[in-house]
Design an enzyme around this catalytic site. Sequence first.
Site, PDB file in Angstrom:
ATOM      1  N   LYS A  74       2.524   2.335  -5.073  1.00  0.00           N
ATOM      2  CA  LYS A  74       3.255   1.868  -6.256  1.00  0.00           C
ATOM      3  C   LYS A  74       2.509   2.180  -7.541  1.00  0.00           C
ATOM      4  O   LYS A  74       3.128   2.449  -8.571  1.00  0.00           O
ATOM      5  CB  LYS A  74       3.505   0.361  -6.143  1.00  0.00           C
ATOM      6  CG  LYS A  74       4.417  -0.025  -4.993  1.00  0.00           C
ATOM      7  CD  LYS A  74       4.642  -1.528  -4.923  1.00  0.00           C
ATOM      8  CE  LYS A  74       3.387  -2.278  -4.523  1.00  0.00           C
ATOM      9  NZ  LYS A  74       2.896  -1.955  -3.169  1.00  0.00           N
TER      10      LYS A  74
ATOM     11  N   PRO B 189      -9.623  -0.619   7.207  1.00  0.00           N
ATOM     12  CA  PRO B 189      -8.777   0.464   7.698  1.00  0.00           C
ATOM     13  C   PRO B 189      -7.349  -0.030   7.908  1.00  0.00           C
ATOM     14  O   PRO B 189      -7.133  -1.131   8.431  1.00  0.00           O
ATOM     15  CB  PRO B 189      -9.422   0.877   9.026  1.00  0.00           C
ATOM     16  CG  PRO B 189     -10.230  -0.302   9.438  1.00  0.00           C
ATOM     17  CD  PRO B 189     -10.691  -0.961   8.175  1.00  0.00           C
TER      18      PRO B 189
ATOM     19  N   LYS C 175       3.071  10.341  -0.220  1.00  0.00           N
ATOM     20  CA  LYS C 175       2.211  10.891   0.833  1.00  0.00           C
ATOM     21  C   LYS C 175       2.960  11.785   1.828  1.00  0.00           C
ATOM     22  O   LYS C 175       2.622  11.828   3.016  1.00  0.00           O
ATOM     23  CB  LYS C 175       1.477   9.768   1.556  1.00  0.00           C
ATOM     24  CG  LYS C 175       0.456   9.053   0.672  1.00  0.00           C
ATOM     25  CD  LYS C 175      -0.549   8.272   1.471  1.00  0.00           C
ATOM     26  CE  LYS C 175      -1.686   7.750   0.592  1.00  0.00           C
ATOM     27  NZ  LYS C 175      -2.739   7.059   1.342  1.00  0.00           N
TER      28      LYS C 175
ATOM     29  N   GLY D 116     -11.162  -2.390   1.513  1.00  0.00           N
ATOM     30  CA  GLY D 116     -11.785  -1.306   2.267  1.00  0.00           C
ATOM     31  C   GLY D 116     -11.437  -1.324   3.740  1.00  0.00           C
ATOM     32  O   GLY D 116     -11.903  -0.477   4.517  1.00  0.00           O
TER      33      GLY D 116
ATOM     34  N   GLN E  67       2.132  -5.763  -3.299  1.00  0.00           N
ATOM     35  CA  GLN E  67       2.439  -5.846  -1.874  1.00  0.00           C
ATOM     36  C   GLN E  67       3.780  -5.153  -1.549  1.00  0.00           C
ATOM     37  O   GLN E  67       4.196  -4.255  -2.265  1.00  0.00           O
ATOM     38  CB  GLN E  67       2.422  -7.296  -1.382  1.00  0.00           C
ATOM     39  CG  GLN E  67       1.049  -7.919  -1.308  1.00  0.00           C
ATOM     40  CD  GLN E  67       0.666  -8.692  -2.551  1.00  0.00           C
ATOM     41  OE1 GLN E  67       1.491  -9.194  -3.292  1.00  0.00           O
ATOM     42  NE2 GLN E  67      -0.619  -8.784  -2.802  1.00  0.00           N
TER      43      GLN E  67
ATOM     44  N   SER F  93       6.071  12.212  -3.769  1.00  0.00           N
ATOM     45  CA  SER F  93       4.665  12.453  -4.069  1.00  0.00           C
ATOM     46  C   SER F  93       4.065  13.317  -2.968  1.00  0.00           C
ATOM     47  O   SER F  93       4.195  13.001  -1.781  1.00  0.00           O
ATOM     48  CB  SER F  93       3.919  11.123  -4.165  1.00  0.00           C
ATOM     49  OG  SER F  93       2.530  11.336  -4.290  1.00  0.00           O
TER      50      SER F  93
ATOM     51  N   GLY G  52      -4.342  -3.901  -4.676  1.00  0.00           N
ATOM     52  CA  GLY G  52      -5.039  -2.902  -5.478  1.00  0.00           C
ATOM     53  C   GLY G  52      -4.176  -1.671  -5.661  1.00  0.00           C
ATOM     54  O   GLY G  52      -3.609  -1.156  -4.693  1.00  0.00           O
ATOM     55  N   HIS G  53      -4.028  -1.226  -6.892  1.00  0.00           N
ATOM     56  CA  HIS G  53      -3.269  -0.019  -7.181  1.00  0.00           C
ATOM     57  C   HIS G  53      -4.234   1.087  -7.600  1.00  0.00           C
ATOM     58  O   HIS G  53      -5.013   0.923  -8.543  1.00  0.00           O
ATOM     59  CB  HIS G  53      -2.230  -0.269  -8.286  1.00  0.00           C
ATOM     60  CG  HIS G  53      -1.118  -1.180  -7.850  1.00  0.00           C
ATOM     61  ND1 HIS G  53      -0.195  -1.702  -8.718  1.00  0.00           N
ATOM     62  CD2 HIS G  53      -0.782  -1.641  -6.626  1.00  0.00           C
ATOM     63  CE1 HIS G  53       0.663  -2.458  -8.048  1.00  0.00           C
ATOM     64  NE2 HIS G  53       0.318  -2.432  -6.778  1.00  0.00           N
ATOM     65  N   THR G  54      -4.193   2.197  -6.872  1.00  0.00           N
ATOM     66  CA  THR G  54      -5.112   3.302  -7.124  1.00  0.00           C
ATOM     67  C   THR G  54      -4.416   4.396  -7.929  1.00  0.00           C
ATOM     68  O   THR G  54      -3.340   4.860  -7.562  1.00  0.00           O
ATOM     69  CB  THR G  54      -5.628   3.893  -5.792  1.00  0.00           C
ATOM     70  OG1 THR G  54      -6.262   2.850  -5.046  1.00  0.00           O
ATOM     71  CG2 THR G  54      -6.623   5.012  -6.045  1.00  0.00           C
TER      72      THR G  54
ATOM     73  N   ASP H  89       0.820  -1.226   0.000  1.00  0.00           N
ATOM     74  CA  ASP H  89       0.000   0.000   0.000  1.00  0.00           C
ATOM     75  C   ASP H  89       0.847   1.267   0.000  1.00  0.00           C
ATOM     76  O   ASP H  89       0.413   2.311   0.489  1.00  0.00           O
ATOM     77  CB  ASP H  89      -0.954   0.024   1.213  1.00  0.00           C
ATOM     78  CG  ASP H  89      -1.754  -1.249   1.358  1.00  0.00           C
ATOM     79  OD1 ASP H  89      -2.404  -1.637   0.371  1.00  0.00           O
ATOM     80  OD2 ASP H  89      -1.721  -1.854   2.447  1.00  0.00           O
TER      81      ASP H  89
END
Length: 431
Positions: free
Chosen positions: A16, A305, A332, A303, A225, A414, A40-42, A13
């Site tokens: 990537k 947390p 981030k 989803g 991962q 980023s 999952g890649h957003t 998370d």
Amino acid sequence: MPNIVIVGAQWGDEGKGKVVDIFTEFADLVVRYQGGNNAGHTLVIGDDKTILHLVPSGIMHKSKTCVIGNGVVVDPEVLLMEIGRLRERGVLTGSGNLKLSTDANCIMPYHKKLDHLREARLGKSAIGTTGRGIGPAYEDKVGRRGIKTRDLLSENVLRAKLASVLEFVNFQLVNYYHDEPMDLERLLTEGLEWGRQLKPFLEDTPLLIHREMERGRHILFEGAQGAMLDIDHGTYPFVTSSNTVASAACHGSGVGPKDIDHVVGITKAYTTRVGAGPFPTELESDTGERLRQRGAEYGSTTGRPRRCGWLDVVVLKNATRINSLTEIAVTKLDVLTGFKTLKLCVGYEYKGKVFDDVVANGIDLDACKPVYEEIPGWEEDLRDVREFDELPANARKYLQRIEDLLGVPTSLVSIGPGRGETIILSNPFRE
């Protein structure tokens, strides 16, 4: 021409997907080499948000070729849904820019069923899997009873393989879990339909990759991962079922070590983890909740947390070593705006001793206390910053301290989810 591996340097998370999307501009092929749809890649491009689970993040660049390698375990149903959504958006117009290895193993319905039943049986001792069937699929792969994508093209082959594996699977379902057995004919019908729809995308992808390298094309290898979830090098048993380190790019795509030129490790400016397992810097406090809310730390696949904490440099040093990182990308950074003081974990205290190595003497990470180094924070909003020198002085000092502790340079920072909210300090494709 350089070939680049992008790998997570924490527990996944790390962002990537965004980094892959940015560097895809300079690549010709993007190759996903391990994992399944448990990752999952957003991607946020303009006002559009796209979450990808199996298709490489580079697919948003229509002129690039994306490859799902032989090291990936593929849920055909999920992949076809993903392909359908990309077609609806006009991103995927045919099979030309997406290739699926004929040797990738399939996640079958019984894998998902077994995954859920196992976790339920473990109760409080559950590992915290996503329930997507990834572990059971990799078990079948190693046990030489897996269904490969090419098997979906032949009724005789698929029937024989299903008959063999269901003898083993149904014995477990009925006698151990006291559940209903799986029906061969139904699985056969589903499998053949998946094969019919996936056939245009199937290819001998190792051969494709090698031919592209011979032409001098740039290859970007995309992992899923993070290093601390690696089956061999992570916080076992709270890990995923594949090798998540950079070397997996080789056996998961069919290239040799000499074909890799750079390894970019992705890290958040803090640390997160999903699911159970040790997490020395976890903040079960208002500070941890503040990081979660500001960083929107909820799994893009489940989803759930995410657990949040200060940046763990001990983990990053371990990731630097086992991945041979040549540079890092920090994501981030903007989430840390507004914290008066930031903390970097530079060691673990265990039984009166301080260790700076995550695997030192097999220490019990659950019993470790983080040793922190404090750094002043900043108040300025970073979202409009586009040059490193425009960052607040304390933000630059924070990044520099991470570099000094790891001994590798930063190539990208980023400061927001959007593609443009990025500072590129160096481009490994241009080195």
